[in-house]
Design an enzyme around this catalytic site. Structure first.
Site, PDB file in Angstrom:
ATOM      1  N   LYS A 198      33.509  60.295  37.100  1.00 56.03           N
ATOM      2  CA  LYS A 198      32.483  59.236  37.170  1.00 56.03           C
ATOM      3  C   LYS A 198      32.528  58.546  38.523  1.00 56.03           C
ATOM      4  O   LYS A 198      33.582  58.507  39.180  1.00 56.03           O
ATOM      5  CB  LYS A 198      32.675  58.204  36.055  1.00 56.03           C
ATOM      6  CG  LYS A 198      34.023  57.453  36.056  1.00 56.03           C
ATOM      7  CD  LYS A 198      34.037  56.129  36.777  1.00 56.03           C
ATOM      8  CE  LYS A 198      35.410  55.470  36.743  1.00 56.03           C
ATOM      9  NZ  LYS A 198      35.594  54.339  37.610  1.00 56.03           N
TER      10      LYS A 198
ATOM     11  N   ASP B 295      37.620  54.071  30.309  1.00 55.32           N
ATOM     12  CA  ASP B 295      36.607  54.993  30.838  1.00 55.32           C
ATOM     13  C   ASP B 295      36.382  56.212  29.946  1.00 55.32           C
ATOM     14  O   ASP B 295      35.495  57.040  30.225  1.00 55.32           O
ATOM     15  CB  ASP B 295      37.032  55.500  32.233  1.00 55.32           C
ATOM     16  CG  ASP B 295      36.887  54.433  33.302  1.00 55.32           C
ATOM     17  OD1 ASP B 295      36.032  53.532  33.132  1.00 55.32           O
ATOM     18  OD2 ASP B 295      37.628  54.496  34.297  1.00 55.32           O
TER      19      ASP B 295
HETATM   20  O1  C5P Z   1      41.745  50.696  30.000  1.00 61.04           O
HETATM   21  P1  C5P Z   1      42.525  51.281  31.127  1.00 61.04           P
HETATM   22  O2  C5P Z   1      43.801  51.930  30.685  1.00 61.04           O
HETATM   23  O3  C5P Z   1      41.711  52.159  32.016  1.00 61.04           O
HETATM   24  O4  C5P Z   1      42.946  50.034  32.027  1.00 61.04           O
HETATM   25  C1  C5P Z   1      44.053  50.074  32.888  1.00 61.04           C
HETATM   26  C2  C5P Z   1      44.360  48.652  33.341  1.00 61.04           C
HETATM   27  O5  C5P Z   1      43.285  48.182  34.172  1.00 61.04           O
HETATM   28  C3  C5P Z   1      44.456  47.630  32.235  1.00 61.04           C
HETATM   29  O6  C5P Z   1      45.759  47.541  31.727  1.00 61.04           O
HETATM   30  C4  C5P Z   1      44.054  46.332  32.944  1.00 61.04           C
HETATM   31  O7  C5P Z   1      45.141  45.818  33.696  1.00 61.04           O
HETATM   32  C5  C5P Z   1      43.022  46.818  33.940  1.00 61.04           C
HETATM   33  N1  C5P Z   1      41.641  46.661  33.423  1.00 61.04           N
HETATM   34  C6  C5P Z   1      41.086  45.398  33.383  1.00 61.04           C
HETATM   35  N2  C5P Z   1      39.798  45.253  32.917  1.00 61.04           N
HETATM   36  C7  C5P Z   1      39.071  46.318  32.514  1.00 61.04           C
HETATM   37  C8  C5P Z   1      39.623  47.627  32.551  1.00 61.04           C
HETATM   38  C9  C5P Z   1      40.927  47.751  33.034  1.00 61.04           C
HETATM   39  O8  C5P Z   1      41.723  44.417  33.763  1.00 61.04           O
HETATM   40  N3  C5P Z   1      37.830  46.135  32.073  1.00 61.04           N
END
Ligand code: C5P
Length: 306
Positions: A12, A153
């Site tokens: 993406k 994602d």
């Molecule tokens: O959901 P994902 O594992 O991709 O997110 C990784 C980290 O990125 C989360 O632990 C958080 O610290 C940050 N994040 C965030 N806000 C989002 C997506 C991710 O703060 N909307």
């Protein structure tokens, strides 16, 4: 004969990535316009011998070796977590599987590489449970709900195409596909950037603004698209890796309509009007030792492959 299932899922880019203030759960609300790219991860799932557990093998021939080496092959890999989560959902024990990941999306590059593997795994395992156990297949929305618990994602990688992502980015509203093909040059940094670290720097920079109405955007050409591309995380990524600012400028000087850090970076995604110029600039950068790939969008969501 052993069951063999193949699936693929897209990378993406966030064409627009608006980020709000951090919430009590540590996440940030986002308002994002996602585009799927034809840089697809391919996953092959083979039924394993009883008791063999899950083995993961990663390979690829288009990325520097560090991207292959960096992918964990143990239970911390998202595809392993998908296997556990989907099995548990159906009240089954985690199946014995051999998984082969053909990696094309850079690791820790802000292009959803791990999430794309997870989306391909959801689709492949959904089919596996149907073939092996006669379990009705879950719909995409149900797979997205399971995936959202593992990574923000993952739902987009299931849907692909053009879509708006809200909440943590996992609430997907599909949009009609773009009427034209977009040409992208992706500059892959020699080091990754940690997503939580970039969000943390974003908090420190304190640059909040209202979210826009992404569903009202009219996108009829690459020029129009370039005019509103924006990423709220870019200043944070640039402050952690200042060389990204120079790279952006250089890409626009070389003819990109717009160059921007992708998601939490450090990949810089540059939109070109012409495919020929895009390929030319990729060659030029590669000759200067900057690793650059080309791709096109839109690309469909995770799907089974014949
Ligand atoms: O959901 P994902 O594992 O991709 O997110 C990784 C980290 O990125 C989360 O632990 C958080 O610290 C940050 N994040 C965030 N806000 C989002 C997506 C991710 O703060 N909307």
């Amino acid at each position: 004969m052993k069951t063999v299932i193949r699936a693929s899922a897209p990378a993406k880019v966030n064409l627009v990535f608006e980020v709000g203030a951090i919430q009590a759960d540590g996440y940030h609300p986002v308002n994002s316009l996602f585009l799927g790219l034809n840089l697809r991860e391919e996953l092959t799932l083979v039924a394993g011998e009883p008791g063999s557990g899950i083995s993961i093998y990663v390979h690829g021939d288009t990325l520097p070796e560090r991207h292959i080496q960096a992918v964990p092959t143990d239970e911390t890999n998202l595809v392993y977590k998908v296997a556990e989560a989907l099995a548990e959902h159906h009240g089954l024990v985690t199946p014995d599987l051999q998984l082969d990941i053909h990696k094309r999306i850079p690791v820790a590059g802000g292009m959803a590489g791990g999430s794309s593997d997870a989306a391909a795994m959801l689709v492949a395992l959904n089919e596996f449970f149907f073939q092996e156990h006669g379990i009705s297949k879950l719909a995409t929305a149900e797979l997205a709900q399971l995936g959202a618990a593992l990574g923000s994602d993952i739902p987009f990688c299931l849907y692909g195409g053009l879509a708006i992502g809200t909440n943590r980015g996992e609430q997907i509203q599909e949009l009609p596909d773009l009427e034209f093909e977009t040409h992208w040059l992706l500059c892959i940094s020699s080091q990754g950037l940690s997503t939580p670290l970039v969000f943390h720097r974003f908090d420190e920079l304190d640059s909040l603004h209202d979210f826009s109405n992404l569903s009202a955007l009219q996108i009829h050409s690459a020029k129009e698209l370039a005019s509103f591309m924006a990423n709220d995380l870019e200043p944070a990524a640039v402050s952690l890796m200042p060389e990204l600012a120079e790279l952006r400028l250089k890409l626009e000087e070389l003819g990109a309509l717009k160059a921007m850090v992708s998601g939490s970076g450090p990949t810089v995604a540059a939109l070109f009007e012409s495919s020929d110029r895009c390929v030319e600039v990729a060659r030029l950068l590669n000759s200067e030792g900057i690793f650059a790939l080309t791709s096109t969008g839109p690309s469909a969501g995770a799907r089974l492959e014949g």
